[in-house]
Design a protein around this motif. Structure first.
Motif, PDB file in Angstrom:
ATOM      1  N   ALA A 166     -10.339   8.637  -3.404  1.00  0.00           N
ATOM      2  CA  ALA A 166     -11.609   8.859  -2.725  1.00  0.00           C
ATOM      3  C   ALA A 166     -11.685   8.007  -1.459  1.00  0.00           C
ATOM      4  N   LYS A 167     -12.794   8.081  -0.764  1.00  0.00           N
ATOM      5  CA  LYS A 167     -13.008   7.257   0.426  1.00  0.00           C
ATOM      6  C   LYS A 167     -12.946   5.781   0.050  1.00  0.00           C
ATOM      7  N   ASP A 168     -12.243   5.015   0.847  1.00  0.00           N
ATOM      8  CA  ASP A 168     -12.102   3.562   0.643  1.00  0.00           C
ATOM      9  C   ASP A 168     -11.373   3.226  -0.655  1.00  0.00           C
ATOM     10  N   GLU A 169     -10.410   4.068  -1.036  1.00  0.00           N
ATOM     11  CA  GLU A 169      -9.566   3.766  -2.196  1.00  0.00           C
ATOM     12  C   GLU A 169      -8.099   3.731  -1.775  1.00  0.00           C
ATOM     13  N   TYR A 170      -7.369   2.768  -2.336  1.00  0.00           N
ATOM     14  CA  TYR A 170      -5.955   2.596  -2.019  1.00  0.00           C
ATOM     15  C   TYR A 170      -5.168   2.418  -3.313  1.00  0.00           C
ATOM     16  N   PHE A 171      -3.954   2.964  -3.311  1.00  0.00           N
ATOM     17  CA  PHE A 171      -3.008   2.685  -4.396  1.00  0.00           C
ATOM     18  C   PHE A 171      -2.048   1.614  -3.883  1.00  0.00           C
ATOM     19  N   VAL A 172      -1.915   0.515  -4.641  1.00  0.00           N
ATOM     20  CA  VAL A 172      -0.996  -0.559  -4.273  1.00  0.00           C
ATOM     21  C   VAL A 172       0.008  -0.752  -5.401  1.00  0.00           C
ATOM     22  N   PHE A 173       1.275  -0.947  -5.034  1.00  0.00           N
ATOM     23  CA  PHE A 173       2.346  -1.067  -6.015  1.00  0.00           C
ATOM     24  C   PHE A 173       3.203  -2.282  -5.708  1.00  0.00           C
ATOM     25  N   ILE A 188       0.853  -1.193   0.000  1.00  0.00           N
ATOM     26  CA  ILE A 188       0.000   0.000   0.000  1.00  0.00           C
ATOM     27  C   ILE A 188       0.885   1.238   0.000  1.00  0.00           C
ATOM     28  N   ILE A 189       0.675   2.105  -0.968  1.00  0.00           N
ATOM     29  CA  ILE A 189       1.459   3.331  -1.118  1.00  0.00           C
ATOM     30  C   ILE A 189       0.678   4.549  -0.650  1.00  0.00           C
ATOM     31  N   ALA A 190      -0.617   4.567  -0.912  1.00  0.00           N
ATOM     32  CA  ALA A 190      -1.443   5.712  -0.540  1.00  0.00           C
ATOM     33  C   ALA A 190      -2.836   5.224  -0.207  1.00  0.00           C
ATOM     34  N   GLY A 191      -3.517   5.994   0.664  1.00  0.00           N
ATOM     35  CA  GLY A 191      -4.845   5.601   1.115  1.00  0.00           C
ATOM     36  C   GLY A 191      -5.882   6.679   0.890  1.00  0.00           C
TER      37      GLY A 191
END
Length: 247
Positions: free
Chosen positions: A201-208, A138-141
Motif C-alpha cells: 500500500a501507500k507508504d509501505e516497503y518490503f525490506v530484506f 529495500i526490495i519493494a516500495g
C-alpha cells in the motif's frame, strides 16, 4: 631601633599587598581559563551529539544477515536526512513488535545516548527477536507487488504487468547469499523461502536481509513504513576492502 622597625613595616606591607593583588589576578585568570575550557568542551560534546543524532552516525553490523556486502563488524555511516528511497537502497530499520518503554526510560535512553555519542542505548534489549535497529535492503516500495519462490524474489512495479527478479529492477548491483539447507531439512521451518504475492500500500516497503534463508526481515515483521526507516546508508568505511559509497 623602634624607628628602624617602623621603616621595615612600611617597606613590607606594600609588597605583601602587591603580592596579594597579583595572586588574586592569577586566580581570576585561572578560573576564567577553566570556565572557558569547560564551555568549549561542552559545546564540542553538544555539537558532536547533534551531528551524530540528526546528520550522520556510524553503525556497526553485528549479525551475519547482510553478508557478503556488510560482514560482521563492518561499519557504515547512515544519515536520517536521506529520503526518497528506491529498490536496492540499504537502510536502518526500526522493526515492529517492540516492547513498550515508559517515558522515564525513554528520557534515560536519550541521556545515555547523549553522553555516549549515540553509541549506547540501555533499552535495546527486550523479549522480541531483533529488537535493535537493523541494517536491511529495500526490495519493494509503495504500489509494488512482490512474491518469493525458493528464496528468489519477484517484483511487479506499480503500473506494470509482469514480474521481474529483483536484480532486473535495480540500477546498482548487490550481492545476496542463499546458504544450502542441510539434507532432509523441512523448508517450512524458520524464515520463509516462498510466499504468495503481496501488494504494498501507500507508504509501505518490503525490506530484506541479504542472507535470504536466515535473516529476520519483512517476512517476519511484514511491510514497514517510512517512519520505521530511521536512516539511509551513505558510506561503508570499514573494513578497508569493503569501502563503498551509497549515494
Amino acid at each position: 631601633m623602634i624607628i628602624a622597625l617602623i621603616f621595615r613595616l612600611c617597606y613590607y606591607f606594600p609588597m605583601n599587598k602587591e603580592l596579594y593583588d597579583l595572586s588574586y589576578e592569577i586566580k581570576k585568570e585561572f578560573r576564567q581559563k577553566i570556565f572557558s575550557f569547560t564551555v568549549f568542551f561542552l559545546t564540542v560534546i553538544i555539537l558532536i551529539n547533534l551531528i551524530l543524532h540528526f546528520l550522520v552516525f556510524p553503525v556497526r553490523q553485528k549479525s551475519l544477515s547482510m553478508q557478503p556486502d556488510f560482514p560482521v563488524n563492518s561499519c557504515t555511516f547512515f544519515s536520517p536526512l536521506k529520503k526518497n528511497f528506491k529498490r536496492g537502497d540499504v537502510v536502518l530499520v526500526s522493526p515492529g513488535n517492540k516492547d513498550s518503554i515508559s517515558t522515564a526510560r525513554t528520557v534515560f535512553d536519550y541521556v545515555v545516548l547523549f553522553f555516549t555519542a549515540n553509541q549506547v542505548k540501555p533499552s535495546n534489549t527486550g523479549k522480541w527477536m531483533s529488537n535493535e535497529n537493523q541494517i536491511r535492503r529495500i526490495i519493494a516500495g509503495p504500489g509494488d507487488s512482490v512474491y518469493m519462490r525458493d528464496y528468489v524474489l519477484y517484483i511487479k512495479p506499480e503500473g506494470q504487468d509482469y514480474y521481474l527478479t529483483e536484480f532486473e529492477l535495480v540500477s546498482r548491483p548487490y550481492n545476496i547469499s542463499i546458504n544450502a539447507s542441510p539434507a532432509f531439512w523441512d523448508n517450512s521451518l524458520g524464515v520463509k523461502g516462498s510466499f504468495e504475492p503481496v501488494e504494498l500500500a501507500k507508504d509501505e516497503y518490503f525490506v530484506f536481509g541479504d542472507v535470504r534463508n536466515s535473516s529476520v526481515d519483512s517476512r517476519f515483521w511484514g511491510p514497514v513504513s517510512s517512519k520505521d526507516i530511521k536512516a539511509g546508508a551513505l558510506f561503508e568505511y570499514f573494513p578497508l576492502n569493503k569501502i563503498h559509497l551509497y549515494f
